[in-house]
Design a protein around this motif. Structure first.
Motif, PDB file in Angstrom:
ATOM      1  N   GLU A  98       0.827  -1.211   0.000  1.00  0.00           N
ATOM      2  CA  GLU A  98       0.000   0.000   0.000  1.00  0.00           C
ATOM      3  C   GLU A  98       0.859   1.258   0.000  1.00  0.00           C
ATOM      4  OE1 GLU A  98      -3.832  -1.846   2.433  1.00  0.00           O
ATOM      5  OE2 GLU A  98      -2.148  -0.955   3.516  1.00  0.00           O
ATOM      6  N   ALA A  99       1.991   1.194   0.713  1.00  0.00           N
ATOM      7  CA  ALA A  99       2.886   2.350   0.761  1.00  0.00           C
ATOM      8  C   ALA A  99       3.483   2.634  -0.619  1.00  0.00           C
ATOM      9  CB  ALA A  99       3.991   2.112   1.782  1.00  0.00           C
ATOM     10  N   TYR A 100       3.921   1.586  -1.310  1.00  0.00           N
ATOM     11  CA  TYR A 100       4.433   1.766  -2.676  1.00  0.00           C
ATOM     12  C   TYR A 100       3.359   2.391  -3.566  1.00  0.00           C
ATOM     13  CZ  TYR A 100       8.547  -1.234  -1.785  1.00  0.00           C
ATOM     14  OH  TYR A 100       9.722  -1.759  -1.313  1.00  0.00           O
ATOM     15  N   ALA A 101       2.124   1.892  -3.435  1.00  0.00           N
ATOM     16  CA  ALA A 101       1.032   2.411  -4.268  1.00  0.00           C
ATOM     17  C   ALA A 101       0.813   3.901  -4.009  1.00  0.00           C
ATOM     18  CB  ALA A 101      -0.248   1.630  -4.002  1.00  0.00           C
ATOM     19  N   GLY A 102       0.926   4.322  -2.739  1.00  0.00           N
ATOM     20  CA  GLY A 102       0.760   5.726  -2.403  1.00  0.00           C
ATOM     21  C   GLY A 102       1.830   6.599  -3.040  1.00  0.00           C
ATOM     22  N   VAL A 103       3.062   6.127  -3.029  1.00  0.00           N
ATOM     23  CA  VAL A 103       4.155   6.891  -3.649  1.00  0.00           C
ATOM     24  C   VAL A 103       3.993   6.903  -5.165  1.00  0.00           C
ATOM     25  CG1 VAL A 103       6.656   7.057  -3.952  1.00  0.00           C
ATOM     26  CG2 VAL A 103       5.710   6.420  -1.719  1.00  0.00           C
ATOM     27  N   ASP A 104       3.608   5.772  -5.730  1.00  0.00           N
ATOM     28  CA  ASP A 104       3.408   5.710  -7.186  1.00  0.00           C
ATOM     29  C   ASP A 104       2.303   6.666  -7.624  1.00  0.00           C
ATOM     30  OD1 ASP A 104       5.415   3.835  -7.413  1.00  0.00           O
ATOM     31  OD2 ASP A 104       4.059   2.110  -7.480  1.00  0.00           O
ATOM     32  N   LYS A 105       1.255   6.770  -6.827  1.00  0.00           N
ATOM     33  CA  LYS A 105       0.188   7.716  -7.156  1.00  0.00           C
ATOM     34  C   LYS A 105       0.698   9.150  -7.044  1.00  0.00           C
ATOM     35  CE  LYS A 105      -3.963   9.144  -8.151  1.00  0.00           C
ATOM     36  NZ  LYS A 105      -4.489   9.024  -9.527  1.00  0.00           N
ATOM     37  N   ALA A 106       1.561   9.414  -6.057  1.00  0.00           N
ATOM     38  CA  ALA A 106       2.156  10.749  -5.932  1.00  0.00           C
ATOM     39  C   ALA A 106       2.970  11.094  -7.175  1.00  0.00           C
ATOM     40  CB  ALA A 106       3.034  10.820  -4.681  1.00  0.00           C
TER      41      ALA A 106
END
Length: 480
Positions: A98-106
């Motif tokens: 989930e953390a990776y997904a948050g950064v990727d969305k950023a």
């Protein structure tokens, strides 16, 4: 403590606050991983004054010149993706996935900001002989963004890159529960070459939020958080003649038809309801079964029963969040609902973990409209799509609604009747992707417009209209 003192970032310098002390806890084990002192109102006012001066120079650059810094910042987000994800995981409790997904969305949001020079080129037209009209976008000045705990990397990127790319200086006030990611953002903006005073981080609680709403030199404020606070920020900021867009809470509904795909439907519903332990404003809170949906219902229950906190479910943000979930389960039991899956039975002793819960209300209308913001899925039953839509319409919120079916006629009826800003068909989390904008309706949003995508350009700029006449003749037509 791993992070020791977490500082404010004021006018290009990392500065200690002079206000109240806050501890930052890791939800995974409840340990203190950092601390900070809140900025005072005097510190806020001082940095706003300096940001105002810095913004004038920044606004004087062309959009293409400013975009060079945005491109460099995007590169740094990619370079430090791992580090940002670890911080995201540690301060928020997210899984690494989930953390990776948050950064990727950023990163995706920043890519949109890189495209802004092409989106604000403006219109021009000869409206009469020798008379030309054109439009151009101009920045507002010093603006502010107040962000929540649940997406400490992604949500600031809803606002910060766009506001900066459009020529504004911005004050970021992150959640006092998750301030570390904002400090890392400041380091990256500095490395990207952003001038001092254009991006600032001011830590604190209620006093800083009030200071942002009251400061006369902050001309626009965005907010993401709970509905009660969103309404307060909107009223207070608007009363001080600011442009305000405040996003609040949600209680999202998914309507499941008898022909819904059992495997894909149950998978998406589980992911939507229990991903991030339900701590997102686009999570499904209510599943409405129209007619017999035994197969999907059974799969959802079976999958939920097999979820293990710490393996399939990250922790919630705090002990207070656990207490709110437990209180609501008590309320449901007391009001005749069936607790099909009880997350209280798998609560852990270490960290802020609690299991998934499924509450079946049947035809009862006693389900609360309250947003629980945890791993809780409530189930209602209806005989028709119209009845299901009426249940969704009763909610004071309007972020998202979706329908799971293979029948286009069912889709047409549901989409026509749903009252929400973001609608989905066979998708559990119908978040629009750039350049489409994110935003709900009803009590999920206070203010006009959306916070991301093309709509955000309207929020962060003034539209200027310029009429030029070079025709020396008088009264060629009525326009001249």
């Amino acid at each position: 403590m791993k992070y020791n003192e977490i500082k404010n970032y004021l006018n290009g310098k990392f500065v200690s606050g002079m206000g109240e002390k806050y501890d930052v806890y890791a939800p995974i084990n409840g340990e203190i991983i950092g601390e900070f002192k809140a900025a005072t109102k005097a510190q806020l006012d001082e940095v706003v004054a300096k940001a105002k001066a810095a913004q004038e120079s920044w606004a004087g650059l062309t959009a293409k010149s400013r975009s060079k810094v945005i491109y460099k910042y995007r590169e740094l987000l990619m370079k430090y993706r791992e580090e940002l994800s670890v911080v995201n995981c540690e301060e928020n409790g997210k899984s690494m996935e989930e953390a990776y997904a948050g950064v990727d969305k950023a990163i995706e949001l920043t890519e949109f900001a890189c495209s802004i020079p092409q989106l604000i080129s403006g219109k021009t037209q000869d409206v009469s002989k020798g008379v030309n009209c054109k439009e151009e976008r101009r920045p507002l000045g010093v603006v502010a963004s107040i962000t929540p705990f649940n997406f400490p990397v992604m949500v600031p990127h809803w606002t910060v890159p766009n506001a900066i790319a459009l020529g504004n200086a911005i004050i970021l006030k992150p959640s006092e529960l998750t301030p570390i990611s904002a400090m890392k953002m400041a380091e990256l903006w500095e490395e990207a070459g952003l001038p001092e005073g254009i991006f600032n981080v001011v830590n604190g609680g209620k006093e800083i939020v009030e200071g942002i709403c009251d400061n006369k030199d902050i001309v626009a404020v965005s907010f993401v958080g709970s509905t009660p606070v969103a309404e307060i920020v909107h009223k207070r900021g608007s009363a001080n003649s600011k442009r305000v867009l405040a996003l609040g809470g949600a209680k999202n509904h998914i309507v499941v038809m008898p022909d819904a795909n059992k495997d894909a439907g149950s998978r998406d519903i589980i992911s939507s309801a229990f991903g991030m332990s339900g701590q997102r404003c686009m999570a499904v809170s209510v599943m409405i079964g129209v007619g017999s949906i035994d197969e999907v219902y059974g799969e959802v229950v079976a999958k939920a029963k097999n979820m293990v906190p710490g393996v399939d479910l990250p922790p919630v943000i705090s002990e207070a969040a656990i207490k709110k979930i437990e209180d609501y389960l008590d309320y449901a039991q007391e009001n005749g609902a069936e607790i099909v899956v009880d997350g209280r039975k798998v609560k852990t002793d270490e960290g802020y973990f609690i299991g998934p819960s499924i509450i079946d209300w049947g035809n009862s209308k006693k389900m609360s409209s309250e947003e629980i913001f945890g791993p809780v899925l409530e189930i209602r039953s209806a005989n028709t799509i119209a009845e299901a839509a009426a249940i969704q319409n009763e909610s004071p919120y309007g972020n998202a609604a979706a329908i799971f079916t293979q029948n286009g006629r069912f889709v047409d009826e549901a989409i026509r009747e749903f009252q929400a800003g973001m609608l989905g068909v066979n998708i559990g989390v119908p978040v629009p992707r750039e350049p489409f904008s994110f935003g709900g309706i009803k009590d999920s949003k206070f203010g006009y417009g959306d916070i991301t995508g093309v709509s955000s350009i309207d929020f962060w700029t003034n539209l200027i209209k310029i009429t030029t006449k070079w025709n020396p003749e008088h009264k060629v037509d009525w326009m001249s």
